[in-house]
Design a protein around this motif. Structure first.
Motif, PDB file in Angstrom:
ATOM      1  N   LEU A 439       5.946  38.954  -2.290  1.00  0.00           N
ATOM      2  CA  LEU A 439       6.912  39.599  -1.407  1.00  0.00           C
ATOM      3  C   LEU A 439       7.612  40.741  -2.131  1.00  0.00           C
ATOM      4  O   LEU A 439       7.743  41.854  -1.593  1.00  0.00           O
ATOM      5  N   LEU A 440       8.067  40.500  -3.356  1.00  0.00           N
ATOM      6  CA  LEU A 440       8.754  41.531  -4.130  1.00  0.00           C
ATOM      7  C   LEU A 440       7.810  42.694  -4.445  1.00  0.00           C
ATOM      8  O   LEU A 440       8.205  43.861  -4.406  1.00  0.00           O
ATOM      9  N   ARG A 441       6.547  42.370  -4.732  1.00  0.00           N
ATOM     10  CA  ARG A 441       5.563  43.422  -4.996  1.00  0.00           C
ATOM     11  C   ARG A 441       5.351  44.288  -3.764  1.00  0.00           C
ATOM     12  O   ARG A 441       5.291  45.521  -3.842  1.00  0.00           O
ATOM     13  N   THR A 442       5.240  43.648  -2.600  1.00  0.00           N
ATOM     14  CA  THR A 442       5.025  44.391  -1.354  1.00  0.00           C
ATOM     15  C   THR A 442       6.195  45.327  -1.068  1.00  0.00           C
ATOM     16  O   THR A 442       6.012  46.461  -0.619  1.00  0.00           O
ATOM     17  N   ARG A 443       7.411  44.860  -1.338  1.00  0.00           N
ATOM     18  CA  ARG A 443       8.581  45.711  -1.111  1.00  0.00           C
ATOM     19  C   ARG A 443       8.611  46.888  -2.077  1.00  0.00           C
ATOM     20  O   ARG A 443       9.057  47.982  -1.710  1.00  0.00           O
ATOM     21  N   LEU A 444       8.154  46.684  -3.292  1.00  0.00           N
ATOM     22  CA  LEU A 444       8.070  47.791  -4.232  1.00  0.00           C
ATOM     23  C   LEU A 444       7.063  48.832  -3.744  1.00  0.00           C
ATOM     24  O   LEU A 444       7.280  50.039  -3.861  1.00  0.00           O
ATOM     25  N   GLN A 445       5.951  48.348  -3.182  1.00  0.00           N
ATOM     26  CA  GLN A 445       4.918  49.251  -2.689  1.00  0.00           C
ATOM     27  C   GLN A 445       5.361  49.983  -1.426  1.00  0.00           C
ATOM     28  O   GLN A 445       4.964  51.125  -1.191  1.00  0.00           O
ATOM     29  N   ALA A 446       6.155  49.311  -0.576  1.00  0.00           N
ATOM     30  CA  ALA A 446       6.531  49.870   0.725  1.00  0.00           C
ATOM     31  C   ALA A 446       7.889  50.560   0.705  1.00  0.00           C
ATOM     32  O   ALA A 446       8.334  51.063   1.741  1.00  0.00           O
ATOM     33  N   GLN A 447       8.568  50.606  -0.429  1.00  0.00           N
ATOM     34  CA  GLN A 447       9.921  51.171  -0.487  1.00  0.00           C
ATOM     35  C   GLN A 447       9.945  52.633  -0.040  1.00  0.00           C
ATOM     36  O   GLN A 447       9.015  53.402  -0.270  1.00  0.00           O
ATOM     37  N   GLY A 448      11.049  52.971   0.648  1.00  0.00           N
ATOM     38  CA  GLY A 448      11.218  54.347   1.091  1.00  0.00           C
ATOM     39  C   GLY A 448      10.468  54.700   2.352  1.00  0.00           C
ATOM     40  O   GLY A 448      10.434  55.872   2.762  1.00  0.00           O
ATOM     41  N   THR A 449       9.874  53.719   3.014  1.00  0.00           N
ATOM     42  CA  THR A 449       9.136  53.978   4.252  1.00  0.00           C
ATOM     43  C   THR A 449      10.052  53.801   5.464  1.00  0.00           C
ATOM     44  O   THR A 449      11.200  53.364   5.334  1.00  0.00           O
ATOM     45  N   PHE A 450       9.527  54.098   6.648  1.00  0.00           N
ATOM     46  CA  PHE A 450      10.307  53.972   7.884  1.00  0.00           C
ATOM     47  C   PHE A 450      10.805  52.536   8.083  1.00  0.00           C
ATOM     48  O   PHE A 450      11.969  52.313   8.407  1.00  0.00           O
ATOM     49  N   THR A 455      15.163  51.603  -1.677  1.00  0.00           N
ATOM     50  CA  THR A 455      14.435  52.002  -2.887  1.00  0.00           C
ATOM     51  C   THR A 455      14.884  51.128  -4.045  1.00  0.00           C
ATOM     52  O   THR A 455      16.016  50.621  -4.054  1.00  0.00           O
ATOM     53  N   TYR A 456      14.007  50.977  -5.030  1.00  0.00           N
ATOM     54  CA  TYR A 456      14.282  50.068  -6.146  1.00  0.00           C
ATOM     55  C   TYR A 456      13.904  50.718  -7.474  1.00  0.00           C
ATOM     56  O   TYR A 456      13.024  51.583  -7.538  1.00  0.00           O
ATOM     57  N   ASP A 457      14.576  50.246  -8.519  1.00  0.00           N
ATOM     58  CA  ASP A 457      14.289  50.733  -9.870  1.00  0.00           C
ATOM     59  C   ASP A 457      13.191  49.925 -10.554  1.00  0.00           C
ATOM     60  O   ASP A 457      12.665  50.330 -11.577  1.00  0.00           O
ATOM     61  N   GLY A 458      12.875  48.778 -10.003  1.00  0.00           N
ATOM     62  CA  GLY A 458      11.862  47.930 -10.621  1.00  0.00           C
ATOM     63  C   GLY A 458      12.000  46.497 -10.154  1.00  0.00           C
ATOM     64  O   GLY A 458      12.679  46.210  -9.156  1.00  0.00           O
ATOM     65  N   PHE A 459      11.359  45.583 -10.885  1.00  0.00           N
ATOM     66  CA  PHE A 459      11.317  44.180 -10.483  1.00  0.00           C
ATOM     67  C   PHE A 459      12.706  43.561 -10.360  1.00  0.00           C
ATOM     68  O   PHE A 459      13.040  42.934  -9.345  1.00  0.00           O
ATOM     69  N   PHE A 460      13.524  43.704 -11.382  1.00  0.00           N
ATOM     70  CA  PHE A 460      14.830  43.055 -11.372  1.00  0.00           C
ATOM     71  C   PHE A 460      15.721  43.610 -10.260  1.00  0.00           C
ATOM     72  O   PHE A 460      16.509  42.883  -9.654  1.00  0.00           O
ATOM     73  N   ASP A 461      15.574  44.897  -9.976  1.00  0.00           N
ATOM     74  CA  ASP A 461      16.379  45.509  -8.928  1.00  0.00           C
ATOM     75  C   ASP A 461      15.968  45.007  -7.552  1.00  0.00           C
ATOM     76  O   ASP A 461      16.824  44.664  -6.727  1.00  0.00           O
ATOM     77  N   VAL A 462      14.664  44.952  -7.285  1.00  0.00           N
ATOM     78  CA  VAL A 462      14.212  44.471  -5.975  1.00  0.00           C
ATOM     79  C   VAL A 462      14.544  42.992  -5.805  1.00  0.00           C
ATOM     80  O   VAL A 462      14.905  42.540  -4.707  1.00  0.00           O
TER      81      VAL A 462
END
Length: 507
Positions: A439-450, A455-462
């Motif tokens: 889930l966290l990986r998917t959010r990192l990949q999808a950040q900034g989309t509609f 947006t995130y700085d990395g794993f700990f931030d997300v």
């Protein structure tokens, strides 16, 4: 079979040993063994792999030993000849002391090998080296004596070596294309096409999962579903609202997708999902098998079935990691497309190209690998738990069944329903254990989309933002539809795979 005195047998063994121990050291190494076979008509003298397997069989428990003494060699020959005597009796159906080609063919089918007429001819010619039209015990013994017994049956192993290995290795040592290679391609196509159909049929589950992961105002775990419904019931008591307003987040997500794009909305990104099936499957299972064979050498065992549980789990993890690296950019692109506005003017391939160009402008090639370390961190334990659990439980079941039926493990056939159940259970278990990471990986990949503007700085931030906004249950959003697709996905894959094997004449 003619009687042979102990003295005659010992002399015969010593003569064979001296032919290998050309330096008269009273022992020989793998190099000595390989060099000695070059001056014989041994059918596998040009296959280094086959010779190394024979040497491991000679060494027995001392597989890491640098040399083999006559006592060890003699011990192996005594055991091997006893096994061959029993094998000869099983092949010689009328017990007249002569084995014909028909006897050999019948026994190979009994072992479940299903050989072609040409394969039987090749195998029988190697045994009938005197061209008599039949094989005596002495010919049977001498022809198979220095053949490794890797799968519980020396005849089975001999057939595979004398046919498959000889057909696949040219005189120059190069691998050539054979029917088995073509069969492997057929199995690969069958597996890939099964994956395509399975993923397409279960695409709506995956689409709802990604929708829920991207949205932070909807819950989707069983815990949050219950809490949200209870909250709305309480609200209804104080502020009556129509009953139809109380809906599960899953239903709300599905309705939202349908309103925005109809049935097509549930298949957004499925083209990329299908595109990655073949390379992902090839890398995953190819790496899985290659790693198991490598670890066989590390552990000093002669067959992957003898690998420890730890090595089996590690092999599964390595296969998953390599597959993930191979298709990761496709995954990232898929998530970005699924999180784009459904009201966008661009559709299909135009949306795909535009999204890819925008991503490249934003962060170059690196953006396609955003969240990769986290993805690998989740893929290794998932693949290890999935493939490892399946292999371990399957091996345990086959061993127990073999003990009950008093037969070889190789003769145990898993029923279809059990393969299906094991696949579903192992997949569900693995997916649940590593879901928060995915889930966290998917959010990192999808950040900034509609759909997911954060947006995130990395794993700990997300991780921090997710828990702050949605609590710990938020780490499991989308788990329900993700698990809901496991059983049908496995069922469809298995059904397609079995039918395609028949269509491609692989059985």
């Amino acid at each position: 079979m003619p009687e042979e005195s102990l003295t005659e047998r010992l002399q015969r063994h010593k003569k064979l040993f001296d032919e290998i121990d050309t330096k008269n050291n009273g022992k020989f190494t793998l190099e000595d063994f390989e060099r000695a076979l070059q001056f014989t008509d041994h059918p596998l003298k040009d296959s280094h792999f086959a010779i190394s397997q024979i040497y491991k069989s000679l060494a027995g428990q001392e597989a890491a030993s640098d040399w083999i003494s006559f006592d060890k060699f003699n011990q192996y020959l005594i055991q091997a000849e006893a096994q061959l005597a029993k094998g000869f009796e099983n092949v010689d159906r009328d017990h007249d002391g002569k084995v014909t080609k028909k006897d050999v063919e019948s026994y190979l089918f009994k072992l479940g090998l299903k050989p072609t007429p040409s394969e039987v001819d090749t195998f029988f010619r190697k045994l009938d080296f005197e061209d008599r039209g039949f094989v005596t015990f002495e010919m049977f013994r001498d022809g198979l004596l220095l053949i490794p017994r890797l799968e519980g049956s020396r005849v089975r192993t001999a057939f595979k070596f004398l046919n498959d290995e000889m057909e696949n290795i040219s005189s120059e040592g190069d691998v050539t294309v054979s029917d088995d290679v073509l069969k492997s391609v057929g199995y690969f196509l069958a597996g890939g096409l099964s994956g395509v159909v399975s993923r397409t049929c279960t695409a709506p589950f995956d689409r709802v999962k990604v929708f829920l992961i991207a949205r932070t105002d909807l819950a989707s775990t069983l815990l949050n579903n219950r809490q949200e419904l209870q909250s709305k019931i309480q609200e209804k008591v104080h502020h009556p609202v129509p009953k139809k307003k109380i809906q599960s987040p899953l239903v709300r997500a599905a309705k939202t997708l349908y309103k925005q794009g109809g049935l097509r909305a549930f298949y957004v990104g499925n083209g990329l999902n299908v595109l990655k099936v073949f390379p992902e499957s090839a890398m995953k299972f190819g790496s899985f098998e290659a790693t198991k064979k490598f670890l066989c050498g590390v552990e000093g065992v002669d067959d992957v079935s003898k690998l420890s549980k730890v090595s089996t789990f590690v092999s599964g993890g390595v296969g998953g990691v390599i597959a993930q690296i191979t298709v990761y950019p496709i995954d990232t692109l898929k998530y970005r497309i699924q999180c784009a506005s459904l009201d966008s003017k661009e559709k299909g391939n135009k949306l795909l190209v535009k999204t890819a160009k925008d991503m490249f402008k934003e962060g170059g090639v690196r953006i396609f690998y955003r969240g990769l370390p986290l993805g690998l961190g989740g893929m290794f334990p998932y693949a290890a738990l999935d493939l490892g659990t399946f292999s371990t439980v399957k091996k345990w079941y086959m061993k127990k069944t073999a003990e009950k039926q008093h037969c070889s493990v190789d003769d145990v056939v898993l029923p279809n329903y059990l393969v299906l159940t094991l696949g579903a259970v192992s997949g569900t278990f693995g997916a649940t254990m590593v879901y928060p990471i995915n889930l966290l990986r998917t959010r990192l990949q999808a950040q900034g989309t509609f759909a997911h503007p954060y947006t995130y700085d990395g794993f700990f931030d997300v991780f921090k933002q997710t828990v702050t906004r949605e609590g710990v249950p938020g780490l499991f959003k989308g788990l329900v539809p993700n698990l809901a697709k496991v059983a049908p996905a496995v069922s469809i894959s298995y059904l397609m795979y079995e039918n395609l094997k028949v269509l491609f004449k692989l059985e």
